[in-house]
Design a protein around this motif. Structure first.
Motif, PDB file in Angstrom:
ATOM      1  N   PRO A 111       0.826  -1.166  -0.063  1.00 44.80           N
ATOM      2  CA  PRO A 111      -0.050   0.062   0.014  1.00 44.80           C
ATOM      3  C   PRO A 111       0.680   1.541   0.091  1.00 44.80           C
ATOM      4  N   PRO A 112       0.197   2.507  -0.418  1.00 40.89           N
ATOM      5  CA  PRO A 112       1.042   3.891  -0.251  1.00 40.89           C
ATOM      6  C   PRO A 112       1.461   3.636   1.304  1.00 40.89           C
ATOM      7  N   VAL A 113       2.544   4.910   1.552  1.00 40.00           N
ATOM      8  CA  VAL A 113       2.746   5.205   2.826  1.00 40.00           C
ATOM      9  C   VAL A 113       1.496   5.799   3.563  1.00 40.00           C
ATOM     10  N   SER A 114       1.738   5.349   4.817  1.00 44.17           N
ATOM     11  CA  SER A 114       0.188   5.411   5.539  1.00 44.17           C
ATOM     12  C   SER A 114       0.516   6.951   5.856  1.00 44.17           C
ATOM     13  N   ARG A 115      -0.935   7.480   6.288  1.00 44.84           N
ATOM     14  CA  ARG A 115      -1.025   8.690   6.793  1.00 44.84           C
ATOM     15  C   ARG A 115      -0.371   8.674   8.145  1.00 44.84           C
ATOM     16  N   GLU A 116      -0.196   7.801   8.837  1.00 41.99           N
ATOM     17  CA  GLU A 116       0.448   8.069  10.370  1.00 41.99           C
ATOM     18  C   GLU A 116       2.019   8.064  10.229  1.00 41.99           C
ATOM     19  N   LEU A 117       2.709   7.230   9.033  1.00 42.63           N
ATOM     20  CA  LEU A 117       3.803   7.703   8.925  1.00 42.63           C
ATOM     21  C   LEU A 117       4.179   8.956   8.575  1.00 42.63           C
ATOM     22  N   LYS A 118       3.422   9.534   7.534  1.00 41.58           N
ATOM     23  CA  LYS A 118       3.778  10.567   6.752  1.00 41.58           C
ATOM     24  C   LYS A 118       3.421  11.832   8.016  1.00 41.58           C
ATOM     25  N   THR A 119       2.486  11.676   8.883  1.00 43.53           N
ATOM     26  CA  THR A 119       2.242  12.673   9.603  1.00 43.53           C
ATOM     27  C   THR A 119       3.341  12.722  10.941  1.00 43.53           C
ATOM     28  N   ALA A 120       3.653  11.440  11.317  1.00 37.28           N
ATOM     29  CA  ALA A 120       5.067  11.226  12.237  1.00 37.28           C
ATOM     30  C   ALA A 120       6.218  12.000  11.560  1.00 37.28           C
ATOM     31  N   LEU A 121       6.633  11.712  10.383  1.00 39.67           N
ATOM     32  CA  LEU A 121       7.826  12.310   9.936  1.00 39.67           C
ATOM     33  C   LEU A 121       7.751  13.879   9.802  1.00 39.67           C
ATOM     34  N   GLU A 154       6.333  -0.123   6.594  1.00 40.45           N
ATOM     35  CA  GLU A 154       5.241   0.126   7.609  1.00 40.45           C
ATOM     36  C   GLU A 154       5.718  -0.955   8.662  1.00 40.45           C
ATOM     37  N   ALA A 155       6.095  -1.983   8.430  1.00 38.25           N
ATOM     38  CA  ALA A 155       6.520  -2.976   9.286  1.00 38.25           C
ATOM     39  C   ALA A 155       7.464  -2.543  10.394  1.00 38.25           C
ATOM     40  N   LEU A 156       8.570  -1.835   9.679  1.00 35.37           N
ATOM     41  CA  LEU A 156       9.601  -1.129  10.564  1.00 35.37           C
ATOM     42  C   LEU A 156       9.050  -0.287  11.052  1.00 35.37           C
ATOM     43  N   PHE A 157       8.046   0.709  10.863  1.00 40.73           N
ATOM     44  CA  PHE A 157       7.651   1.763  11.538  1.00 40.73           C
ATOM     45  C   PHE A 157       6.674   1.202  12.736  1.00 40.73           C
ATOM     46  N   SER A 158       6.061   0.345  12.338  1.00 40.40           N
ATOM     47  CA  SER A 158       5.143  -0.482  13.647  1.00 40.40           C
ATOM     48  C   SER A 158       6.002  -0.907  14.453  1.00 40.40           C
ATOM     49  N   ALA A 159       7.274  -1.738  14.418  1.00 42.67           N
ATOM     50  CA  ALA A 159       8.117  -2.120  15.292  1.00 42.67           C
ATOM     51  C   ALA A 159       8.784  -1.017  16.232  1.00 42.67           C
ATOM     52  N   LEU A 160       9.205  -0.056  15.564  1.00 42.65           N
ATOM     53  CA  LEU A 160       9.754   1.006  16.385  1.00 42.65           C
ATOM     54  C   LEU A 160       8.809   1.712  17.223  1.00 42.65           C
ATOM     55  N   MET A 161       7.625   1.961  16.802  1.00 44.61           N
ATOM     56  CA  MET A 161       6.581   2.546  17.522  1.00 44.61           C
ATOM     57  C   MET A 161       6.128   1.585  18.849  1.00 44.61           C
ATOM     58  N   SER A 162       6.101   0.346  18.723  1.00 45.89           N
ATOM     59  CA  SER A 162       5.770  -0.516  19.959  1.00 45.89           C
ATOM     60  C   SER A 162       7.024  -1.173  20.550  1.00 45.89           C
ATOM     61  N   ALA A 205      -1.280  -2.173  12.998  1.00 46.69           N
ATOM     62  CA  ALA A 205      -1.321  -0.746  12.396  1.00 46.69           C
ATOM     63  C   ALA A 205      -1.135   0.357  13.416  1.00 46.69           C
ATOM     64  N   VAL A 206      -0.255   1.346  13.261  1.00 47.13           N
ATOM     65  CA  VAL A 206      -0.080   2.593  14.092  1.00 47.13           C
ATOM     66  C   VAL A 206      -1.457   3.462  14.037  1.00 47.13           C
ATOM     67  N   THR A 207      -1.533   3.941  15.067  1.00 44.93           N
ATOM     68  CA  THR A 207      -2.934   4.789  15.095  1.00 44.93           C
ATOM     69  C   THR A 207      -2.320   6.136  15.041  1.00 44.93           C
ATOM     70  N   GLN A 208      -3.220   7.148  14.651  1.00 41.17           N
ATOM     71  CA  GLN A 208      -2.691   8.733  14.723  1.00 41.17           C
ATOM     72  C   GLN A 208      -2.447   9.208  16.532  1.00 41.17           C
ATOM     73  N   LYS A 209      -3.512   8.489  17.244  1.00 44.50           N
ATOM     74  CA  LYS A 209      -3.359   8.543  18.473  1.00 44.50           C
ATOM     75  C   LYS A 209      -1.829   8.216  19.216  1.00 44.50           C
ATOM     76  N   GLN A 210      -1.229   7.177  18.608  1.00 47.98           N
ATOM     77  CA  GLN A 210      -0.018   6.691  19.066  1.00 47.98           C
ATOM     78  C   GLN A 210       1.383   7.580  18.409  1.00 47.98           C
ATOM     79  N   LEU A 229       5.024  11.698  19.677  1.00 46.45           N
ATOM     80  CA  LEU A 229       5.735  13.133  19.608  1.00 46.45           C
ATOM     81  C   LEU A 229       5.683  13.989  20.660  1.00 46.45           C
ATOM     82  N   LEU A 230       4.500  14.106  21.425  1.00 42.28           N
ATOM     83  CA  LEU A 230       4.716  14.474  22.828  1.00 42.28           C
ATOM     84  C   LEU A 230       5.563  14.253  23.512  1.00 42.28           C
ATOM     85  N   ARG A 231       5.792  12.874  23.752  1.00 43.00           N
ATOM     86  CA  ARG A 231       6.656  12.394  24.441  1.00 43.00           C
ATOM     87  C   ARG A 231       8.082  12.768  24.040  1.00 43.00           C
ATOM     88  N   GLU A 232       8.353  12.818  22.788  1.00 46.16           N
ATOM     89  CA  GLU A 232       9.911  13.012  22.245  1.00 46.16           C
ATOM     90  C   GLU A 232      10.036  14.699  22.636  1.00 46.16           C
TER      91      GLU A 232
END
Length: 500
Positions: A40-50, A111-119, A185-190, A195-198
């Motif tokens: 799939p395309p780059v997720s909205r969540e990953l784009k938002t995070a970056l 997205e798998a890498l993104f998910s792993a790093l987030m969790s 799947a990573v959520t916008q809330k996560q 980002l707030l924590r960082e």
């Protein structure tokens, strides 16, 4: 050999240029890319995070995660390709050509890498031989130099490049792949919470640096009977004493040596103001240091980890000088206080914490290496020579290990029960966070295997935040560790208040 990398068009990132350059130093005659439709395309969540991270932490145009114009990658069709490496989320078949896919904790794609790093933090990276269904190469990346999610992904990708190069050069681990679980799947809330924590951590660190010295290391010492920590695998026994240092200077990487019944302790001394280490020394007795600490070796560049030893009636030292891209052997012109540059053992290599052992008729050097990207503590390289002065030869499988938990040396080798052991740094929770014991199970110019056993962390017996060096000679045993160290009297009072 022609190597083809398959990647989605919307995931052309700068780290691929590093991969290309790295493969050009291997057996690859040609490295090309096949760009496919995003699925799939780059997720909205990953784009938002970056994007949010870029605004908060600042943009780095040279980051491996920055977007790359597809035209900057050499492209071609599948004709005459020898090896395929699929970096996408979905696999395809490539006829009779050998094909591999990259997995992160058992799943494929960015997205798998993104998910792993987030969790779960830094994931297990596996390069899978599709035809055989086995692991061709695997490892875990150190995130010690990474800033934010983008930096963490960049650090992981830098080690993906190393592992792909190993496979191109013929590495085959033949292991069983990690069992894939359903990708979370990573959520916008996560994303927002991270980002707030960082942001909060960034602010806290800024306040901390205003009142406390960062990475303030201290050396612990004691005189013990028996094997000490290497035997007990814990920090119990005689109490540890702290080697007193100037308020604005830390001591780390202690290496003791005994001669004519006297003990000398060598270590890194680093003034916080200069951030450039020098090698210092003090004589030790059971009652503590004799006289004042003195500087015995200084260069225009940073020095640390003074691996010191005696051989053929002379004293030698190999301090870390990775910032000068060389490994240098120094000789004591007059022991213990005068040292002279003797021989360059390795040049053009960013090698840290070089540790030497004479084993089965050869000299072996273990060091963590880096080529300007990624972490500093995850790639173990081995070199061997018939003579201490060289020439030194690189191990056929370098780096023999990509592992943030067991690569970086943490002191001298030791023998126990007829087996060879090496203290190693466990950096999964940050640089120098813990110390482990790795048994060398196989060592030759073409093979290397080790198994990791007990891991030690600071605690009541050695308070502090980190622990990353262990050495012993005779009855003198030494360690080090990181602690909170206030810059001023006000900061000291603040620390005392929060410690209550």
């Amino acid at each position: 050999m022609k190597v083809e990398i398959i990647v989605e068009k919307d995931r052309c990132r700068r780290w691929l240029l590093h991969l290309t350059e790295l493969l050009k130093t291997s057996q690859s005659d040609e490295v090309v890319y096949q760009l496919i439709k995003p699925s799939p395309p780059v997720s909205r969540e990953l784009k938002t995070a970056l994007q949010l991270e870029e605004r908060i932490l600042g943009a780095d145009p040279f980051s491996g995660m920055s977007r790359l114009d597809p035209s900057e990658l050499p492209q071609t069709s599948r004709k005459d390709t020898d090896l395929f490496f699929d970096l996408t989320a979905g696999g395809s078949e490539y006829g009779s050509s050998k094909s591999f896919e990259v997995r992160y904790n058992g799943a494929c794609g960015e997205e798998a890498l993104f998910s792993a790093l987030m969790s779960e933090g830094t994931p297990l990276i596996e390069v899978i031989d599709r035809q055989a269904g086995t692991v061709a190469a695997c490892g875990t990346a150190s995130l010690e130099a990474a800033t934010g999610l983008s930096g963490a992904m960049d650090a992981v990708y830098s080690r993906v490049a190393v592992l792909i190069k190993k496979v191109v050069e013929g590495a085959h681990a033949h292991g069983t792949p990690m069992k894939a679980e359903a990708l979370q799947a990573v959520t916008q809330k996560q994303v927002l919470i991270r980002l707030l924590r960082e942001t909060a951590i960034t602010l806290i660190r800024s306040v901390y640096r205003a009142f406390f010295y960062t990475s303030h290391w201290r050396v612990g010492w004691r005189f013990v009977d028996g094997e000490g920590v290497a035997g007990t695998r814990d920090l119990s026994g005689e109490p540890w004493h702290v080697l007193k240092s100037p308020h604005d200077t830390f001591f780390a990487d202690p290496f003791p040596i005994k001669t004519d019944g006297r003990y000398y302790l060598f270590f890194e001394a680093l003034p916080h103001e200069t951030q450039k280490g020098v090698i210092s020394m003090v004589e030790m007795t059971k009652d503590g240091p004799v006289g004042e600490v003195s500087t015995v070796l200084e260069e225009p560049w940073h020095l640390s980890y003074p691996f010191v030893f005696e051989r053929d009636g002379e004293f030698w030292m190999i301090p870390e000088s990775s910032t000068n891209n060389e490994v240098v052997l120094y000789r004591a012109a007059r022991f213990p206080g005068q040292w002279e540059r003797h021989t360059v053992l390795l040049t053009g290599v960013e090698a840290a914490d070089a540790t030497i052992i004479e084993y089965e008729g050869r000299f072996w050097m273990f060091a963590v290496t880096r080529n300007g990207v990624g972490g500093y503590s995850d790639c173990l390289s081995v070199y061997y020579a018939d003579d201490l002065l060289g020439p030194w030869h690189a191990h056929e499988q370098n780096p023999v290990l990509v592992d943030d938990r067991a690569a970086r040396p943490a002191g001298r080798f030791f023998s126990q029960g007829g087996e060879l052991w090496r203290p190693v740094q466990d950096c999964r929770h940050g640089y120098g966070a813990a110390l482990a014991f790795a048994r060398v199970d196989e060592l030759s110019p073409t093979t290397f295997q080790q198994s990791v056993h007990e891991t030690l962390t600071p605690g009541p017996l050695w308070p502090g935040r980190k622990l990353h060096t262990l050495n012993k000679v005779g009855d003198l045993e030494v360690i080090d560790g990181c602690t909170y160290h206030p810059k001023s009297e006000l900061a000291a009072k603040m620390k005392a208040f929060f410690d209550r």
